[in-house]
Design an enzyme around this catalytic site. Structure first.
Site, PDB file in Angstrom:
ATOM      1  N   SER A   1      -1.101  -7.244  -5.359  1.00 11.40           N
ATOM      2  CA  SER A   1      -1.468  -7.943  -4.122  1.00 11.40           C
ATOM      3  C   SER A   1      -2.986  -8.047  -4.028  1.00 11.40           C
ATOM      4  CB  SER A   1      -0.921  -7.140  -2.933  1.00 11.40           C
ATOM      5  OG  SER A   1      -1.310  -7.742  -1.725  1.00 11.40           O
ATOM      6  N   GLY A   2      -3.472  -9.245  -3.669  1.00 10.97           N
ATOM      7  CA  GLY A   2      -4.907  -9.508  -3.671  1.00 10.97           C
ATOM      8  C   GLY A   2      -5.724  -8.582  -2.789  1.00 10.97           C
ATOM      9  N   HIS A   3      -5.233  -8.348  -1.554  1.00  8.39           N
ATOM     10  CA  HIS A   3      -6.119  -7.658  -0.603  1.00  8.39           C
ATOM     11  C   HIS A   3      -6.286  -6.173  -0.880  1.00  8.39           C
ATOM     12  CE1 HIS A   3      -3.291  -5.709   2.423  1.00  8.39           C
ATOM     13  NE2 HIS A   3      -2.440  -6.492   1.786  1.00  8.39           N
TER      14      HIS A   3
ATOM     15  N   CYS B   1       1.164   1.014   6.924  1.00 13.19           N
ATOM     16  CA  CYS B   1       2.234   0.098   7.313  1.00 13.19           C
ATOM     17  C   CYS B   1       3.139   0.721   8.363  1.00 13.19           C
ATOM     18  CB  CYS B   1       3.048  -0.312   6.104  1.00 13.19           C
ATOM     19  SG  CYS B   1       2.019  -1.111   4.884  1.00 13.19           S
TER      20      CYS B   1
ATOM     21  N   ASN C   1       1.507   4.406  -2.224  1.00 18.54           N
ATOM     22  CA  ASN C   1       0.451   3.980  -1.303  1.00 18.54           C
ATOM     23  C   ASN C   1       0.025   5.093  -0.345  1.00 18.54           C
ATOM     24  OD1 ASN C   1       3.244   3.048  -0.660  1.00 18.54           O
ATOM     25  ND2 ASN C   1       2.390   2.796   1.382  1.00 18.54           N
TER      26      ASN C   1
HETATM   27  N1  PMP Z   1       3.717  -2.356  -1.934  1.00 17.96           N
HETATM   28  C1  PMP Z   1       2.768  -1.413  -1.776  1.00 17.96           C
HETATM   29  C2  PMP Z   1       2.785  -0.202  -2.648  1.00 17.96           C
HETATM   30  C3  PMP Z   1       1.786  -1.571  -0.793  1.00 17.96           C
HETATM   31  O1  PMP Z   1       0.851  -0.627  -0.627  1.00 17.96           O
HETATM   32  C4  PMP Z   1       1.796  -2.735   0.023  1.00 17.96           C
HETATM   33  C5  PMP Z   1       0.764  -2.919   1.111  1.00 17.96           C
HETATM   34  N2  PMP Z   1       0.697  -1.850   2.019  1.00 17.96           N
HETATM   35  C6  PMP Z   1       2.810  -3.694  -0.198  1.00 17.96           C
HETATM   36  C7  PMP Z   1       3.748  -3.463  -1.175  1.00 17.96           C
HETATM   37  C8  PMP Z   1       2.862  -4.957   0.615  1.00 17.96           C
HETATM   38  O2  PMP Z   1       1.778  -5.776   0.239  1.00 17.96           O
HETATM   39  P1  PMP Z   1       1.331  -7.058   1.076  1.00 17.96           P
HETATM   40  O3  PMP Z   1       0.396  -6.555   2.135  1.00 17.96           O
HETATM   41  O4  PMP Z   1       0.644  -7.920   0.063  1.00 17.96           O
HETATM   42  O5  PMP Z   1       2.558  -7.698   1.613  1.00 17.96           O
END
Ligand code: PMP
Length: 389
Positions: free
Chosen positions: A210-212, A334, A159
């Site tokens: 993940s949807g968003h 994050c 990410n």
């Molecule tokens: N895994 C990865 C590689 C991500 O980029 C993210 C979101 N930043 C997540 C997990 C967590 O996803 P969610 O926002 O749906 O909890």
């Protein structure tokens, strides 16, 4: 305003929201109810499940909807470490400390769950480093695997850097060493960018999207869980999602993810356009003095650029871009707000300064050629001002 933070979230389009709203209004029953409205909602739920399953070459019954990839990662890791506690599992003799292997590129939702389990003496954790390219180092991962290993969790596309590992090959090699360990793939940043249909027939036990991150609503994710896998549940209740995840389904989120899954069956045109924009961005940034780009561009998913500028804090650069109307992230969204060096960049061999001051630009469907020119112009101006001081 220029939005270049698609790895944090990909905004919904008004067209998508209109389609979701129509479905919500038409199929408003509870899919667990057996009357007509309930059955109608259930049909729509199963149709969305089928749409997601296509991306994994999976059976629809192997798709489980959850609240987000964070919940899925918790479910898989906690479920694997603790599955001897669950009533539907007979393996009470299983050792109480499980051996887990993850890559150094994992998302905090994987690392934090491992830490949570480690503190309770439920997991012995080993971390496979990344190469300077940003890929998972297979050479250092394989020797960690033994017949005691219960889980290997690997990120498909990072990410922070957008770097993709060759998981198709890595999974084959892991399976040669361990026919039984659970292989989990965090495919959140790969969905819609890479064809993942190899997973179903492969040695992968589970994967998450993940949807968003693909322009669907927030608060919805899908777990692909191979039907042969026996795992307990961490949320018990009314037995929804075949007992894996109790609670009335998030139907708006599920409709949204189902619709986006259909759209993403062939995303090649969008990806080809993004690839051209990404190359312009990468090539232009590499000509700015003081800018260092992170990772091997040949392994990139061609929507993400991660870099640092010498002599300027990442947060300051991000705020300067924000003031110019450009939304980007410092490192991973994050961990924004925490000045800690990125564990991903550290593992790739970058210094503390470089790892704590990176900027991530991530492109998506709305990005235009003009956006790229403006991003480059503002970064060049900041670099020139920095030299003049
Ligand atoms: N895994 C990865 C590689 C991500 O980029 C993210 C979101 N930043 C997540 C997990 C967590 O996803 P969610 O926002 O749906 O909890």
């Amino acid at each position: 305003m220029i939005y270049a933070d698609y790895n944090a979230t990909a905004p919904c389009t008004p067209e998508h929201l209109a389609k979701v709203t129509e479905l919500i209004l038409q199929k408003d029953g509870n899919p667990s109810s057996i009357h007509y409205q309930g059955r109608r909602a259930k049909v729509a739920l199963e149709s969305a499940r089928k749409s997601v399953a296509w991306h994994f070459s999976a059976e629809p019954s192997e798709i489980i909807f959850m609240s987000g990839a964070t919940e899925v990662n918790n479910f898989i890791l906690q479920g694997t470490a603790c599955h001897h506690f669950f009533p539907d599992c007979q393996e009470t003799s299983k050792a109480s400390v499980s051996h887990f292997i993850v890559s150094a590129g994992e998302h905090p939702s994987v690392f934090a769950t491992c830490e949570f389990l480690k503190k309770r003496n439920q997991v012995h954790l080993e971390v496979a480093p990344l190469l300077t390219s940003g890929e998972i180092c297979l050479k250092q991962l394989l020797p960690l695997i033994s017949d005691k290993t219960s889980l290997v969790s690997l990120i498909y596309v990072n990410n922070e850097t957008g770097i993709m590992s060759n998981l198709q090959e890595i999974v084959v090699q892991i399976r040669k060493k361990s026919p039984t360990c659970h292989i989990h793939i965090d495919a959140v940043q790969a969905f819609g960018k890479i064809d993942m249909r190899w997973m179903g027939p492969s040695g992968v036990d589970s994967a998450v999207v993940s949807g968003h991150k693909v322009g669907a609503l927030k608060g919805i994710a899908a777990l692909y869980l191979k039907k042969s896998v026996r795992l307990g549940t961490i949320i018990v209740g009314g037995g929804q999602e075949r007992g894996r995840r109790a609670g009335t389904e998030n139907m708006p989120g599920i409709f949204s993810l189902g619709l986006r899954s259909d759209d993403l069956r062939d995303n090649s045109e969008v990806m080809a356009r993004l690839g051209r924009l990404w190359k312009t961005l990468w090539d232009n940034l590499s000509t700015i003095s003081g800018v260092s780009l992170h990772g091997d561009p040949t392994c990139s998913t061609k929507n993400t650029v991660n870099f640092h500028m010498s002599g300027i804090q990442g947060e300051i650069l991000m705020l300067k871009l924000d003031a110019a109307g450009i939304a980007v992230s410092t490192g991973s969204a994050c961990s924004s707000g925490t000045p800690k060096p990125s564990h991903v960049l550290k593992s790739m061999g970058f210094s503390d300064f470089e790892s704590a001051n990176s900027i991530r630009i991530s492109l998506g469907a709305s990005t235009t050629e003009d956006d790229i020119q403006e991003i480059v112009r503002v970064i060049r101006t900041v670099a020139d001002q920095r030299k003049a001081v």
